[in-house]
Design an enzyme around this catalytic site. Structure first.
Site, PDB file in Angstrom:
ATOM      1  N   ASP A 125       0.864  -1.160   0.000  1.00 15.51           N
ATOM      2  CA  ASP A 125       0.000   0.000   0.000  1.00 15.51           C
ATOM      3  C   ASP A 125       0.909   1.220   0.000  1.00 15.51           C
ATOM      4  O   ASP A 125       2.077   1.123   0.349  1.00 15.51           O
ATOM      5  CB  ASP A 125      -0.839  -0.066   1.282  1.00 15.51           C
ATOM      6  CG  ASP A 125      -1.704   1.140   1.448  1.00 15.51           C
ATOM      7  OD1 ASP A 125      -2.274   1.575   0.436  1.00 15.51           O
ATOM      8  OD2 ASP A 125      -1.805   1.648   2.573  1.00 15.51           O
ATOM      9  N   LYS A 126       0.422   2.330  -0.434  1.00 15.20           N
ATOM     10  CA  LYS A 126       1.292   3.499  -0.428  1.00 15.20           C
ATOM     11  C   LYS A 126       1.110   4.320   0.844  1.00 15.20           C
ATOM     12  O   LYS A 126       2.026   4.422   1.658  1.00 15.20           O
ATOM     13  CB  LYS A 126       1.019   4.392  -1.649  1.00 15.20           C
ATOM     14  CG  LYS A 126       2.024   5.536  -1.779  1.00 15.20           C
ATOM     15  CD  LYS A 126       1.703   6.433  -2.928  1.00 15.20           C
ATOM     16  CE  LYS A 126       0.612   7.424  -2.610  1.00 15.20           C
ATOM     17  NZ  LYS A 126       0.999   8.454  -1.664  1.00 15.20           N
ATOM     18  N   LYS A 171     -14.300  19.702  -0.807  1.00 14.15           N
ATOM     19  CA  LYS A 171     -12.856  19.527  -0.795  1.00 14.15           C
ATOM     20  C   LYS A 171     -12.595  18.096  -1.247  1.00 14.15           C
ATOM     21  O   LYS A 171     -13.289  17.174  -0.835  1.00 14.15           O
ATOM     22  CB  LYS A 171     -12.354  19.717   0.634  1.00 14.15           C
ATOM     23  CG  LYS A 171     -10.894  19.544   0.841  1.00 14.15           C
ATOM     24  CD  LYS A 171     -10.589  19.681   2.320  1.00 14.15           C
ATOM     25  CE  LYS A 171     -10.795  18.346   3.018  1.00 14.15           C
ATOM     26  NZ  LYS A 171     -10.554  18.399   4.461  1.00 14.15           N
ATOM     27  N   THR A 180      -2.280   1.429  -4.815  1.00 21.15           N
ATOM     28  CA  THR A 180      -2.737   2.555  -4.023  1.00 21.15           C
ATOM     29  C   THR A 180      -4.031   3.104  -4.588  1.00 21.15           C
ATOM     30  O   THR A 180      -4.349   2.935  -5.756  1.00 21.15           O
ATOM     31  CB  THR A 180      -1.679   3.666  -3.980  1.00 21.15           C
ATOM     32  OG1 THR A 180      -2.214   4.768  -3.286  1.00 21.15           O
ATOM     33  CG2 THR A 180      -1.256   4.088  -5.359  1.00 21.15           C
ATOM     34  N   ASP A 239      -4.440   6.194  -4.409  1.00 19.56           N
ATOM     35  CA  ASP A 239      -4.051   7.566  -4.696  1.00 19.56           C
ATOM     36  C   ASP A 239      -3.956   7.800  -6.196  1.00 19.56           C
ATOM     37  O   ASP A 239      -3.965   6.875  -6.990  1.00 19.56           O
ATOM     38  CB  ASP A 239      -2.702   7.849  -4.030  1.00 19.56           C
ATOM     39  CG  ASP A 239      -2.663   9.266  -3.509  1.00 19.56           C
ATOM     40  OD1 ASP A 239      -3.395  10.093  -4.061  1.00 19.56           O
ATOM     41  OD2 ASP A 239      -1.892   9.516  -2.565  1.00 19.56           O
ATOM     42  N   ARG A 247      -5.186   4.387  -8.174  1.00 17.55           N
ATOM     43  CA  ARG A 247      -6.639   4.509  -8.223  1.00 17.55           C
ATOM     44  C   ARG A 247      -7.321   3.160  -8.030  1.00 17.55           C
ATOM     45  O   ARG A 247      -8.225   2.795  -8.761  1.00 17.55           O
ATOM     46  CB  ARG A 247      -7.086   5.076  -9.571  1.00 17.55           C
ATOM     47  CG  ARG A 247      -6.510   6.408  -9.893  1.00 17.55           C
ATOM     48  CD  ARG A 247      -7.389   7.465  -9.298  1.00 17.55           C
ATOM     49  NE  ARG A 247      -7.081   8.762  -9.878  1.00 17.55           N
ATOM     50  CZ  ARG A 247      -6.854   9.841  -9.139  1.00 17.55           C
ATOM     51  NH1 ARG A 247      -6.856   9.745  -7.834  1.00 17.55           N
ATOM     52  NH2 ARG A 247      -6.627  10.997  -9.707  1.00 17.55           N
ATOM     53  N   ASN A 252      -8.500  -0.551   4.165  1.00 17.51           N
ATOM     54  CA  ASN A 252      -8.643  -0.821   2.735  1.00 17.51           C
ATOM     55  C   ASN A 252      -7.628  -1.848   2.243  1.00 17.51           C
ATOM     56  O   ASN A 252      -7.707  -2.306   1.114  1.00 17.51           O
ATOM     57  CB  ASN A 252      -8.524   0.477   1.941  1.00 17.51           C
ATOM     58  CG  ASN A 252      -7.203   1.170   2.189  1.00 17.51           C
ATOM     59  OD1 ASN A 252      -6.523   0.873   3.166  1.00 17.51           O
ATOM     60  ND2 ASN A 252      -6.820   2.058   1.310  1.00 17.51           N
TER      61      ASN A 252
END
Lengths: 338, 1078
Positions: free
Chosen positions: B390-391, B526, B637, B639, B754, B784
């Site tokens: 995982d990042k 946000k 990730t 992200d 993603r 996650n």
């Protein structure tokens, strides 16, 4: 199920063991050790090998097969197994002095004393003189447990099949037979004779055997094995003890007598000998062979070429390998010395 | 019939009097975690134990021994089996007793229940669904409760769930709104879903009946639910109604054993076992056949000295054959020893302590070391080929540091010396110095947006206890604190919070709807750029996008901020939609989502922030070591690509020279063609580049590791991945998958960004099931990552900031990423070498144990005569040879730990189960056969003249066996000594101790007439053997001949190559005392 609340002080112990840092010896086999090691092992082996080989060569062995398979054999007449008493005589010559003490073995071939069913067919409790087991032998002895509803003592297949050929050795001196005295003492293991097997503490011994019968194949009962010497009678009869120690392989020999007395203490001198055999023991039914073996022994026991040769071969191989290694190391220079 | 929801009558009061009140049946509040009761313990435990194939096998052997007349007494196999079964039963019984105790503690715990206005003390297990329970401060909740009343004024209570998920912070829970203060008169029903294990999900609805009024409906969510096992904090007392009790509580539902993971070594053991089973059966078959062939010859079957019993003669020939076969099986069954399983289990159990004990894994920050949840997988740590990491929180610290922001395209940089900002959340440290100014008004709006939109964050930090100052502010300079504090005050005074549109990883944004003093309704949003940009006016995007992308490539985390004014109608609509969605019993998530999506449109962008997520300590070194060890590192990730890519660069997963192969939505859209086509084309193109054009991998080397070759890095995103995996046509799907895998296997690093949590698991599963079944490892810290941690062969949890879920589900948990290096390179490597050697050695030592016994059958008329005495047969594996190998398998360090850590490439030497390949297995087997033959025939030739003593007396068959056995025990022990590279005092003790024990035992066993033995077979056999020079000489000869070839092999196979120095760092045959650090 409910997780314990974590302890706050749970830093691991910093000991050599927990951190896998126990001081350790880390041997590396390097050429510097292996080559000298091999050389020395080789040399020691060759030394032992030579000693063994020479010793083994010096041991004299005389084997006489008296089964009587061939018609020319003097014992042929006895081999038909009619069951009646039969004597035969084997003559043989000794060219030079057979150094003493000479050990007199009998040997059997294709005889499976190590059969499982056979080797468990024994009631050890009887043989320690426990009279309870005289009347009620162990089931393991079956089918040599009871004979016509009377308990067999000693029961079992091993005891029943005890070797019962007897031998007398004569030297022929000027046509006269001169008996060579045979010593039947100390042929069985000391512990077997002195502690493992015991006669019942009943005197006379035969009273203990009241109500029992002898094993079917035996010519006489256990208490008649040696009527002259009470310390060699019953279950502590040395021939019986030798027989009860079951052999490891189907071709075996067992010690019968030692020649240690009188004129023959220093050995059997050259000359003609005559072996008188009371041929009782049937072996041809299972294609077995019987023989007698005269042998002297050394510190390594009886004659056995195998050990000496094996030591010599392995010793030489070690030396050879070390030479090979030396050459290899010299030629390719393993990254050892740099 | 399964009903989707359950109805609970609060306080057992029926909703209306005329309706017949049938209390629904729910399970009671008893927690039963124990498996056994006093009555069923014995049968159930035995049944469970004999379900194990090995135990069952030994049971069968034992039964055969009891039923059939076999050569060895049932004791020989019964005793070890009994020992193993008893020890296991005692252990399991003790564990169950502990569980009973814990259950009782929970079940008998006194609780207060409100019944008809009276407070009644009850035992916890008597609570029924619908009871109103009172809980006091610092007490745990006895079952899952819906919070009805709190002693706190604001209708909240605080709870810690440390024992559930390890999160020790205080969480706020809310009472059901508008319930009566007087619980006695409360007449309500609760309708909620059936129990389900997700701790963070709960949907329900409460109907409150008031006289003469329409029943009021209140929605219930996880914020109203107090979970069993959680503890009440900072609240004097609360009252709640029990909704789930006993085994239906979420805690109980979560207590479910994880599926058992099996290691590759275990599979090897089973394969070898099969081979040995075949050897066993064929040995028995050969012996049975030969027996009957041999008996066919005249005179052999039944010599007069060994008459058969009548029963034996009458037995059917085939039955006799069968019993003979069984007897041979029993005679040779020691080839598969019970003790191997015991030793392997002990090795794993005891060995795992070294991980928990390792002080290098101790993290002073969290005051914890490593945790081993599954000791079965120790050796798998040495076999890892793919690492999925995982990042956020794993590679990076999840410790945000504000870097800069931009408002309307103008850049504001934070320029403080003390850039160590211990901020909890992104925007806590805002702008300090403005270079170019955007409009004052916009600035204010931006800051307001940040402050308002992260109100949740501020609140959360205040939840940590009222006494706390908001931690986020402490480290930043006073004026900032003032600024933010100011705005916070401003919020509470100026804005009324109307709705919070929670953050979730799918939307990747959060919003708040507030009403200002002036009555305007505003929405601040946000979120990630990709989720914000499509929802704002496109003309505003360009100004900001540049900054965002630049920040992203620098490795920062970016957030975009947007706002919009809501008109009255819009707000009313949104408000209604949200309320309705929140009340929905089913599909609440989806309904909420669609309302969120509706509301969060047409916003205008204000600005963006950039925050650095700092790398974990030694992240780069760790990654480099893993790659050096031949592992493929994949970063999975959620992200965005740019951030993840920059992290990869920072971790040196991608080098400057690495050519990146991108397969993302962006590259797919490049050609302007259909995505499917483009995907196909790209895949083929990359495949050609990375796979076909790459130089062929050298045989023996599992993965190329040379700087000469072009490195490739592969990047794929979630959307593309799902295209690859779920391609429209079936044939394409498998083809794409293959291409994708092949490309990935040839890349030094793969980045998947993603990713949804489930996709992470999908990838792991795909790689796991790909050709060669590589061993995979997943490491992560958050909820996650749980799916991929569970999916991989080895799951590693990091005791990070995102709660304890990953740790709970992992096989091993470590405090920091940097510990992974030692865990794999040192511990994993050593464990693998140890257990592989253990397995091979065990098979070897039992082969050369039983082979002489097999050969002896040829010399005893195939009569199943055992060569060794029963005591030796039983003790061989239990006492004489078990301790040295156990010590070896716990302590061996064929290469010392420092060297292993310094030379990652050493890890490749054991890759792909290198020490348990068939080749090596064959080698060990042949060695066993060689030794067995040597032992037997060496003694056989010696016994060609059994007169072995200098007094001319002869040896019998038990002497024969004892000589073979002595050679055997010494050889296998010295063989292990030869293999031992790391002689601690323990090794010395057990190796020499075992040999001494054997000699001592043999004297002892043969020195006494044992009254319980039927036959005194070994009486003075050993002592007599030692009195024979020939026996000594043959023992020495055979031991040396067995071992010398091994020594030769060791010498000629001297390690060469670059690692030779490190592998052999010690001078030959010298004591090297490893220095002790600190």
């Amino acid at each position: 199920m409910v997780k314990e609340v974590k302890e706050l002080v749970n830093r691991p112990d910093n000991t050599a063991y927990t951190q896998q840092r126990l001081p350790a010896w880390q041997p590396m086999l390097s050429a510097g050790i292996v080559i000298p090691g091999f050389v020395s092992i080789g040399l020691v082996f060759i030394g032992i090998g030579v000693a063994l080989f020479v010793t083994s060569q010096s041991i004299q062995v005389l084997e006489i097969d008296y089964t009587g398979v061939e018609q020319s054999s003097p014992c042929f007449k006895c081999s038909d197994q009619t069951g009646k008493k039969c004597d035969c005589v084997m003559n043989f010559d000794i060219d030079s002095l057979f150094k003493g003490p000479v050990f007199f073995y009998y040997g059997l071939s294709n005889y499976f004393q190590n059969q499982r069913k056979y080797s468990v067919s024994i009631d050890y409790n009887q043989l320690t003189g426990d009279l309870d087991y005289f009347t009620n032998p162990d089931d393991a002895c079956f089918p040599f447990q009871n004979d016509r509803n009377k308990p067999i003592v000693p029961c079992g297949a091993i005891a029943n099949s005890m070797f019962n050929d007897t031998f007398q050795l004569f030297q022929l001196v000027n046509g006269q037979k001169k008996e060579v005295p045979l010593d039947g003492k100390g042929i069985a293991w000391w512990t077997d004779y002195n502690t493992k097997y015991r006669n019942p503490s009943v005197t006379p011994l035969r009273n203990a055997f009241n109500g029992t019968v002898k094993p079917p194949s035996w010519p006489q009962a256990a208490y008649e094995l040696d009527t002259k010497d009470t310390s060699n009678n019953g279950f502590i009869n040395q021939d019986f003890l030798v027989w009860m120690r079951t052999a490891a392989l189907p071709d075996f020999r067992k010690l019968y007598r030692r020649i240690t007395e009188g004129d023959y203490a220093s050995g059997l001198p050259a000359g003609n000998y005559s072996l008188q055999i009371a041929y009782n023991y049937p072996v041809l039914s299972f294609d077995g062979r019987k023989k007698v073996v005269f042998s002297n022994v050394s510190w390594m026991g009886g004659k056995n070429e195998f050990l000496g040769i094996a030591y010599l071969v392995i010793g030489s191989l070690c030396v050879l390998m070390s030479i090979v290694m030396l050459i290899v190391y010299a030629k390719f220079k393993f990254p050892e010395e740099d | 019939i399964r009903v989707d929801s359950r109805t609970i009558y609060v306080g057992h009061r029926s909703s209306s009097t005329n309706e017949a009140f049938i209390p629904p049946k729910f399970c009671d509040n008893r927690i039963v975690s124990s498996k056994y009761t006093v009555w069923n313990f014995l049968p159930k435990n035995l049944f469970e134990q004999f379900r194990r194939i090995a135990n069952f096998y030994f049971l069968i052997i034992f039964l055969v021994q009891v039923i059939v007349d076999t050569p060895t007494s049932p004791v020989t196999s019964g005793l070890p089996l009994f020992f193993v079964i008893t020890v296991t039963a005692i252990k399991q019984g003790y564990e169950d007793w502990l569980r009973h105790k814990a259950d009782n503690e929970v079940n008998k715990y006194p609780v207060t229940v409100l019944e008809d206005g009276r407070r009644i003390r009850k035992e916890s297990e008597k609570i029924k669904v619908g009871d109103v329970v009172e809980v006091e401060e610092d007490k745990t909740f006895p079952c899952d409760l819906i919070l009805l009343q709190s002693s706190r004024g604001d209708d909240t209570c605080f709870v810690t769930t440390a024992s559930l998920d390890g999160e020790s912070n205080h969480k706020t829970h809310y009472t059901v709104p508008d319930t009566e203060k007087d619980l006695e008169s409360l007449n309500a029903t609760i309708e909620c879903e059936q129990p389900q294990p997700d701790l963070y999900k709960f949907v329900g609805r409460m109907h409150i009946y008031k006289t003469n009024q329409e029943p009021a409906v209140r929605s219930l969510g996880p914020e109203n639910l107090l979970l069993k096992g959680a503890t009440l904090k900072n609240t004097q007392k609360i009252c709640g109604v029990a909704v789930y009790t006993g085994m239906e509580t979420k805690m109980a539902l979560n207590y479910q054993g994880k599926s058992q993971k099996r290691s590759a070594v275990e599979k090897s053991i089973n394969a070898f076992l099969l081979v040995y089973l075949c050897i066993l059966v064929s040995k028995a078959l050969v012996c049975t056949t030969l027996k009957y062939v041999w008996q066919g010859k005249p005179g052999q079957d039944e010599p007069w000295y060994n008459e058969k019993t009548q029963r034996e003669k009458d037995t059917n020939l085939y039955l006799k054959m069968f019993t003979d076969f069984l007897s041979f099986m029993v005679l040779f069954n020691f080839i598969i020893p019970v003790s191997m399983y015991v030793t392997v289990e002990m090795q794993k159990f005891l060995g795992s302590f070294f991980i928990t004990w390792d002080k290098d894994f101790f993290d002073p920050e969290i005051k914890e070391g490593a945790l081993v949840n599954t000791s079965d997988l120790n050796e798998e740590l040495g076999q890892v080929e793919y690492v999925f990491t995982d990042k956020t929180g794993t590679l990076t610290q999840n410790n945000m540091e504000f870097i800069e922001c931009c408002i309307d395209g103008f850049q504001y940089k934070y320029q403080d010396e003390s850039s160590e900002l211990d901020g909890l959340c992104v925007p806590d440290g805002p702008v300090s110095k403005l270079q170019q100014k955007a409009g004052r008004e916009r600035e204010e709006l931006f800051l307001r947006a940040l402050c308002l939109c992260h109100t949740v964050q501020v609140k959360e930090s205040s939840e940590q206890g009222q006494a706390h100052e908001q931690r986020g502010f402490i480290a930043s300079s006073p004026d900032e604190v003032a600024l933010v504090k100011g705005t916070v005050v401003e919020r509470s005074s100026m804005y009324e919070l109307l709705h919070v549109l929670n953050f979730d990883p799918v939307r990747r944004r959060m919003s708040v709807i507030v009403r200002s003093k002036s009555g305007e309704t505003l929405l601040f949003c946000k979120g990630a750029d990709s989720s914000i940009f499509p929802r704002v006016k496109q003309e505003e995007v360009e100004r900001i996008r540049m900054h965002v992308e630049r920040n992203a490539t620098e490795g920062y985390r970016t957030l975009c901020v947007a706002y919009k004014y809501l008109s009255e109608e819009e707000y009313a609509q949104a408000d209604a939609g949200l309320r309705e969605a929140r009340l929905a019993l089913q599909d609440r998530e989806q309904k909420l989502m669609s309302v969120y999506n509706q509301v969060e449109t047409g916003m205008s962008l204000i600005g963006a922030t950039a925050v650095e997520d700092r790398l974990q300590e030694e992240a780069a070194e760790t990654m480099e070591a893993l790659q050096g060890a031949g592992m493929n590192v994949w970063v999975l990730t959620g992200d965005k690509m740019e951030t993840a890519k920059s992290t990869c660069y920072a971790c040196r997963l991608f080098q400057r020279s690495t050519e990146l192969l991108e397969l993302t939505v962006r590259t797919l859209e490049d050609g302007g063609r259909r995505r499917e086509e483009r995907l196909h084309e790209l895949l083929l193109d990359y495949h050609k580049k990375a796979v076909q054009d790459a130089p062929p991998v050298k045989a023996g080397v599992t993965r190329r590791w040379s700087s000469a070759n072009q490195d490739y890095g592969f990047i794929i995103d979630g959307a593309t991945l799902s295209m690859v995996l779920n391609s429209s046509s079936e044939s394409n799907a498998s083809r794409y998958k293959n291409l994708f895998l092949q490309i990935c296997q040839n890349c030094t690093a793969v980045l998947c960004c993603r990713m949804a949590p489930l996709q992470k698991a999908q990838i792991v599963k795909m790689v796991k099931n790909s050709k060669g079944c590589p061993i995979t490892l997943s490491i992560g810290d958050g909820a996650n990552d749980v799916s991929m941690i569970l999916e991989a062969h080895v799951g590693i949890g990091i005791k990070g900031k995102e709660g304890r879920q990953a740790v709970r589900n992992s096989d091993y948990a470590i405090p920091k990423l940097k510990h992974l290096k030692k865990l794999l390179l040192a511990h994993g490597h050593l464990y693998y070498v140890r257990i592989a050697h253990l397995v091979q050695y065990f098979f070897y030592k039992n082969l050369c144990f039983i082979l002489p016994q097999f050969l002896y059958q040829f010399f005893c008329g195939y009569s199943q005569q055992p060569l060794y005495d029963a005591a030796y047969l039983t003790m061989y594996n239990i006492c004489f040879t078990s301790m040295p190998i156990l010590a070896y398998s716990l302590l061996e360090q064929h290469i010392c730990i420092e060297v292993l850590l310094d030379n990652a490439t050493l890890y490749r030497d054991i890759a792909k189960n290198a020490m348990l390949r068939w080749g090596l297995f064959l080698y060990w087997t042949l060695l066993g056969v060689f030794h067995g033959l040597l032992f037997f025939f060496g003694v056989r030739f010696l016994f060609s003249n059994p007169a072995l003593q200098d007094n001319g007396q002869v040896f019998g068959n038990w002497s024969y066996g004892t000589i073979v056995f002595t050679v055997l025990v010494f050889t296998v022990t010295l063989k292990l000594a030869l293999d031992t590279r790391h002689w601690t005092w323990i090794n010395h003790f057990v190796i020499w101790g075992s040999l001494a024990f054997y000699v001592f035992f043999s004297f002892f066993w043969g020195g006494i007439i044992w009254p319980f033995l039927k036959q005194q077979r070994l009486y003075f056999v050993f002592a007599n053997m030692l009195s024979s020079v020939s026996a000594w000489l043959v023992i020495i000869l055979l031991i040396l001949v067995s071992l010398l070839p091994e020594i030769l092999l060791v010498v000629f196979r001297k390690p060469r190559g670059p690692n030779a120095r490190q592998i052999a760092p010690v001078t030959p045959l010298s004591y090297k005392h490893l220095k002790e650090d600190d």
